[in-house]
Design a protein around this motif. Structure first.
Motif, PDB file in Angstrom:
ATOM      1  N   ARG A 368     108.659  67.879  63.901  1.00 15.53           N
ATOM      2  CA  ARG A 368     107.396  68.173  63.231  1.00 15.53           C
ATOM      3  C   ARG A 368     106.653  66.888  62.894  1.00 15.53           C
ATOM      4  NH1 ARG A 368     110.644  72.340  61.934  1.00 15.53           N
ATOM      5  NH2 ARG A 368     109.716  74.416  61.696  1.00 15.53           N
ATOM      6  N   CYS A 369     105.360  67.040  62.750  1.00 17.34           N
ATOM      7  CA  CYS A 369     104.530  66.031  62.115  1.00 17.34           C
ATOM      8  C   CYS A 369     103.908  66.661  60.878  1.00 17.34           C
ATOM      9  CB  CYS A 369     103.440  65.538  63.067  1.00 17.34           C
ATOM     10  SG  CYS A 369     102.194  66.797  63.486  1.00 17.34           S
ATOM     11  N   TYR A 370     103.169  65.892  60.088  1.00 16.71           N
ATOM     12  CA  TYR A 370     102.516  66.499  58.929  1.00 16.71           C
ATOM     13  C   TYR A 370     101.159  65.853  58.684  1.00 16.71           C
ATOM     14  CZ  TYR A 370     104.545  62.557  56.234  1.00 16.71           C
ATOM     15  OH  TYR A 370     104.922  61.320  55.771  1.00 16.71           O
ATOM     16  N   MET A 371     100.249  66.687  58.183  1.00 15.19           N
ATOM     17  CA  MET A 371      98.898  66.276  57.828  1.00 15.19           C
ATOM     18  C   MET A 371      98.768  66.314  56.311  1.00 15.19           C
ATOM     19  SD  MET A 371      97.639  65.886  60.840  1.00 15.19           S
ATOM     20  CE  MET A 371      98.136  66.349  62.500  1.00 15.19           C
ATOM     21  N   LEU A 372      98.225  65.266  55.733  1.00 16.37           N
ATOM     22  CA  LEU A 372      98.109  65.211  54.273  1.00 16.37           C
ATOM     23  C   LEU A 372      96.669  64.933  53.866  1.00 16.37           C
ATOM     24  CD1 LEU A 372      97.907  61.940  53.386  1.00 16.37           C
ATOM     25  CD2 LEU A 372     100.299  62.026  54.042  1.00 16.37           C
ATOM     26  N   GLY A 513      95.625  62.790  58.783  1.00 13.52           N
ATOM     27  CA  GLY A 513      94.833  63.389  57.716  1.00 13.52           C
ATOM     28  C   GLY A 513      94.547  64.837  58.036  1.00 13.52           C
ATOM     29  N   ASN A 514      94.052  65.544  57.045  1.00  9.99           N
ATOM     30  CA  ASN A 514      93.682  66.938  57.250  1.00  9.99           C
ATOM     31  C   ASN A 514      92.613  67.013  58.320  1.00  9.99           C
ATOM     32  OD1 ASN A 514      92.438  69.578  56.925  1.00  9.99           O
ATOM     33  ND2 ASN A 514      93.625  69.720  55.042  1.00  9.99           N
ATOM     34  N   PRO A 515      92.751  67.885  59.337  1.00  5.35           N
ATOM     35  CA  PRO A 515      91.781  67.910  60.432  1.00  5.35           C
ATOM     36  C   PRO A 515      90.440  68.495  60.059  1.00  5.35           C
ATOM     37  CG  PRO A 515      93.391  69.635  60.713  1.00  5.35           C
ATOM     38  CD  PRO A 515      93.846  68.817  59.546  1.00  5.35           C
ATOM     39  N   ASN A 516      90.288  69.073  58.874  1.00  7.15           N
ATOM     40  CA  ASN A 516      89.030  69.733  58.534  1.00  7.15           C
ATOM     41  C   ASN A 516      88.316  69.091  57.347  1.00  7.15           C
ATOM     42  OD1 ASN A 516      89.258  71.753  60.512  1.00  7.15           O
ATOM     43  ND2 ASN A 516      90.725  72.842  59.246  1.00  7.15           N
ATOM     44  N   THR A 517      89.037  68.432  56.444  1.00  6.01           N
ATOM     45  CA  THR A 517      88.397  67.861  55.273  1.00  6.01           C
ATOM     46  C   THR A 517      88.893  66.449  55.047  1.00  6.01           C
ATOM     47  OG1 THR A 517      90.111  68.760  53.831  1.00  6.01           O
ATOM     48  CG2 THR A 517      88.166  70.107  54.172  1.00  6.01           C
ATOM     49  N   GLY A 518      88.377  65.810  54.045  1.00  4.68           N
ATOM     50  CA  GLY A 518      88.799  64.454  53.727  1.00  4.68           C
ATOM     51  C   GLY A 518      87.781  63.428  54.196  1.00  4.68           C
ATOM     52  N   ASP A 519      87.959  62.203  53.745  1.00  2.23           N
ATOM     53  CA  ASP A 519      87.008  61.144  54.093  1.00  2.23           C
ATOM     54  C   ASP A 519      87.692  59.953  54.752  1.00  2.23           C
ATOM     55  OD1 ASP A 519      88.424  60.297  51.956  1.00  2.23           O
ATOM     56  OD2 ASP A 519      86.715  59.896  50.657  1.00  2.23           O
ATOM     57  N   GLY A 520      88.883  60.125  55.276  1.00  2.00           N
ATOM     58  CA  GLY A 520      89.585  59.030  55.915  1.00  2.00           C
ATOM     59  C   GLY A 520      90.328  58.127  54.966  1.00  2.00           C
ATOM     60  N   ALA A 521      90.373  58.442  53.670  1.00  3.03           N
ATOM     61  CA  ALA A 521      91.069  57.590  52.708  1.00  3.03           C
ATOM     62  C   ALA A 521      92.566  57.574  52.964  1.00  3.03           C
ATOM     63  CB  ALA A 521      90.775  58.068  51.282  1.00  3.03           C
ATOM     64  N   SER A 522      93.135  58.700  53.388  1.00  7.50           N
ATOM     65  CA  SER A 522      94.568  58.745  53.700  1.00  7.50           C
ATOM     66  C   SER A 522      94.890  57.800  54.845  1.00  7.50           C
ATOM     67  CB  SER A 522      94.979  60.177  54.054  1.00  7.50           C
ATOM     68  OG  SER A 522      94.622  61.078  53.043  1.00  7.50           O
ATOM     69  N   PHE A 523      94.058  57.829  55.860  1.00  4.75           N
ATOM     70  CA  PHE A 523      94.259  56.967  57.022  1.00  4.75           C
ATOM     71  C   PHE A 523      94.216  55.495  56.612  1.00  4.75           C
ATOM     72  CE2 PHE A 523      92.297  54.600  60.553  1.00  4.75           C
ATOM     73  CZ  PHE A 523      93.235  54.814  61.539  1.00  4.75           C
TER      74      PHE A 523
END
Length: 755
Positions: A368-372, A513-523
């Protein structure tokens, strides 16, 4: 109602005195009183057949005598259908008199005619001819079926009360009664309808009781009962409307057919297909057939609707009052039971995920991979019954995604680190990216936008594959902070089972990162972590060297759209025909106040409308017609262009009006004149010059380095070049959008290179 035909002799004598002598035969009475003679094709089985006149019935009822047989004629002639009917009715009258004389009434005779032993092992006292005749009749071996007799009885005018009778309303109201004994209802039609309704109700009740129990012999059925303490996510995910309807059809065919008949709107007796509300969904919904009625019969039958709906209400955070109402209505299970089921399913799913992760790691694979991404929610803080202030609670959530269709060795960490050590990315140039694009596939994709096969598709996910996701436990860390992100990754790795998979950490793990929301801060936070921990002597997991991080694809689309908006909108009052501001005004769309920060979906819909209009206009130019719709409407069916012809024309549209080559050909007159292919040449139009260039202000005239001074030296079509750029750039964005929808990973990577 049985009629006794054993009349006393006195009554017979009175009737003999009433009618003149000689008495008229039934044939004479029918010939005289019947206003409409029977056609030669009429039979007793016809539902449209009307019995003889009332006067004839009264006469036959009064004359309970045996008519003398007709003398046999020496010459037999063929009788007509009307004559045969008259003779049959006359014979029936004679036989009825004999039956009523021997058995007391017609009803008693029919009761004895269909008499049979209550238990099959008992002796059947009927004689052979009797049993054989009844058997042939009930098994449908005769031309007259039992249903014909029932229909005749049901539609007979004497089977229901006349509207002139005193008890007409009372007797008619007994029809289709589910409470009254049909034997206590006098008239035949209400009695038969009540018997049929009670028979159908008994059948429906039996089928609903059957639906409350599981059938171990048919595992393909939707389970009726699911144990709250042993339920799994696989059981919940396997419940679909199609599977439930198939279960109803097999286990409760009458109930399913009845509600299907009621759910389908009909015209002239035929069902009308429904597009937006399919019949299967309507039947399976709580307002129709099975689920609600089944739960009403047994509250433990939660599989069809109760448990899935309870989980849906919990996931959408529905108000507790609505949950209580739906529970009382039998549509959902209680909130407490839902929470217990979710805890059971989460624990079992976590154990299963840990076992699969360890098993895959032993084979050198990653399961698995995971999106956060970050999560936040406002909570109202109360103190002493008063609202003090709302408090924002923040955290980090992640979703595990099951990986499939991965090549062998794709997650080898040593190979990845060796390629990173080569640092080839530092020498990568735009020309290398340009040469790495399959332009033939790109132009083929522009010609066939929504085609999913070769030559458009590159590496498409199979249709049978469904991405399996699993939410992980949310923590209270802040993803934008370095130390919090490190604790987030450690927490999510432990939940998936990466830390238990092996101590060598020789596998590459994917975090996104979440594929639908977020601003790239996780990346950005993970990249900073890798940068700060790289010089240390810690292991691969502590330094995050075993992590590969990707940015959200949704943000790639959003950034591309905003770049197009910033480049092509221009001033709000622009009169440039290629400006999006001008096109928005013509189309009646609202121009975004700030193209750099425009809303994603409204702007995307506006771009798509303008792009389609421009592409259709390009088709009009390529086909050489004035009105594209009128051209195809007036075109004869035999003269419609073939698919190959349309494909070649579409290639011309792309190469001429939506490609880099088309842009270069119109940006300079020398390049335009050097085009050798006739189909790719663009006809010169009326040049457009900005009003500010035609009438420059004094300030502009006094500036020798002004950009307006190159108008005389520029000999290309700037408006057409800008229009080609818009169609090419937004067309690539549409290709990225369709590639994501179709699950074509190869095309997604290629469009990211093009963008």
């Amino acid at each position: 109602m049985d009629i006794d035909c054993n009349y006393p002799e006195q009554l017979l004598g009175q009737h003999l005195l009433t009618f003149p002598s000689p008495l008229a035969s039934p044939a004479q009475i029918i010939s005289k009183d019947s206003s409409t003679p029977l056609s030669p094709t009429s039979t007793l089985n016809d539902t449209s057949f009307s019995p003889p006149s009332t006067h004839f019935n009264q006469t036959l009822s009064a004359l309970e005598i045996s008519h003398p047989l007709k003398p046999k004629s020496s010459h037999k002639r063929k009788r007509s259908a009307h004559e045969r009917l008259l003779d049959d009715l006359e014979n029936i009258d004679q036989h009825l008199q004999s039956i009523c004389s021997d058995f007391g009434s017609l009803g008693n005779f029919l009761r004895l005619l269909f008499w049979h032993p209550r238990v099959t092992r008992n002796e059947d006292l009927c004689y052979c001819f009797h049993k054989r005749s009844i058997c042939n009749f009930l098994q449908g071996k005769s031309s007259v079926k039992p249903v014909h007799i029932i229909r005749k009885i049901y539609s007979h005018p004497n089977s229901y009360p006349s509207w002139q009778s005193n008890n007409a309303t009372e007797e008619a109201a007994k029809a289709f009664s589910l409470d009254l004994d049909p034997a206590t209802i006098k008239y035949a039609r209400p009695s038969l309808s009540a018997w049929a309704a009670q028979t159908c109700a008994t059948r429906a009740h039996r089928e609903l009781n059957r639906l409350t129990k599981n059938d171990p012999n048919h595992p393909e059925d939707t389970p009726a009962r699911i144990s709250i303490d042993s339920v799994t996510w696989d059981e919940i995910n396997s419940i679909t409307p199609a599977r439930t309807i198939a279960t109803f059809k097999r286990r409760a065919p009458y109930v399913e057919g009845l509600f299907r008949y009621l759910a389908e709107p009909r015209k002239s007796g035929k069902p009308i297909p429904q597009v937006y509300r399919p019949t299967d969904i309507v039947i399976g919904s709580p307002w129709s057939s099975g689920p609600t009625l089944v739960i009403g019969h047994n509250r433990f039958a939660n599989g069809y609707l109760g448990l899935p709906l309870g989980i849906e209400l919990f996931s959408t955070q529905t108000h507790s009052d609505i949950k209580r109402i739906l529970t009382r209505m039998g549509l959902s299970i209680s909130d407490q039971a839902t929470r217990r089921a979710l805890q059971t399913m989460t624990a079992k799913a976590r154990d299963k995920m840990l076992a699969e992760t360890v098993k895959k790691a032993d084979k050198g694979e990653v399961a698995r991979c995971y999106m956060l991404d970050n999560v936040q929610r406002n909570y109202a803080v109360h103190e002493g019954g008063l609202l003090v202030k709302p408090v924002m609670k923040v955290g980090c959530a992640a979703t595990a995604v099951k990986l499939e269709d991965c090549e062998e060795g794709a997650w080898d960490l040593s190979d990845y680190l060796s390629r990173v050590a080569q640092n080839r990315r530092s020498t990568m140039t735009i020309h290398e990216l340009w040469n790495g694009i399959d332009w033939q596939n790109h132009y083929s994709a522009q010609t066939l936008y929504r085609f999913r096969a070769h030559p458009v598709a590159i590496h498409r996910i199979p249709n049978s594959r469904r991405t399996k996701i699993q939410p992980l436990g949310t923590n209270s860390e802040r993803e934008v902070e370095i130390h919090s992100m490190k604790r987030c990754i450690k927490d999510f790795d432990a939940q998936i089972g990466f830390t238990a998979a092996g101590a060598d950490d020789s596998l590459l793990e994917w975090v996104g990162g979440n594929p639908n929301t977020g601003d790239g801060a996780s990346f950005a936070a993970i990249l900073n972590l890798q940068k700060y921990l790289a010089p240390t002597s810690l292991g691969n997991r502590e330094t995050l060297r075993n992590k590969i991080v990707t940015l959200e694809i949704w943000h790639a689309k959003d950034k591309a759209m905003k770049a197009i908006a910033e480049e092509h909108f221009g001033p709000p009052s622009s009169s440039d025909p290629s400006s999006l501001s001008k096109l928005y005004t013509v189309a009646g769309l609202k121009r975004p106040s700030n193209p750099k920060q425009c809303d994603h979906y409204p702007t995307l819909r506006g771009f798509e409308m303008i792009w389609i209009a421009q592409i259709l206009d390009c088709w009009r130019l390529v086909l050489g017609v004035e009105d594209l719709q009128a051209y195809f409407s007036n075109l004869d069916t035999n003269l419609l262009p073939s698919l190959d012809t349309l494909m070649s024309k579409a290639g011309i549209v792309v190469q001429k009006y939506a490609s880099v080559g088309g842009y270069n050909r119109v940006i300079s007159s020398s390049r335009h004149s050097g085009v050798k292919i006739k189909e790719l040449r663009v006809e010169l139009g009326t040049p457009w010059v900005s009003s500010s260039v035609k009438n420059p202000s004094p300030e502009q005239s006094n500036q020798p380095d002004s950009k307006m001074t190159d108008v005389d030296s520029f000999d290309g079509d700037r408006s057409l070049a800008n229009s080609i750029l818009f169609k090419m750039q937004f067309g690539s964005l549409l290709l990225l959008r369709y590639a994501i929808q179709d699950g074509d990973v190869g095309r997604v990577i290629q469009q990211l290179k093009v963008g």
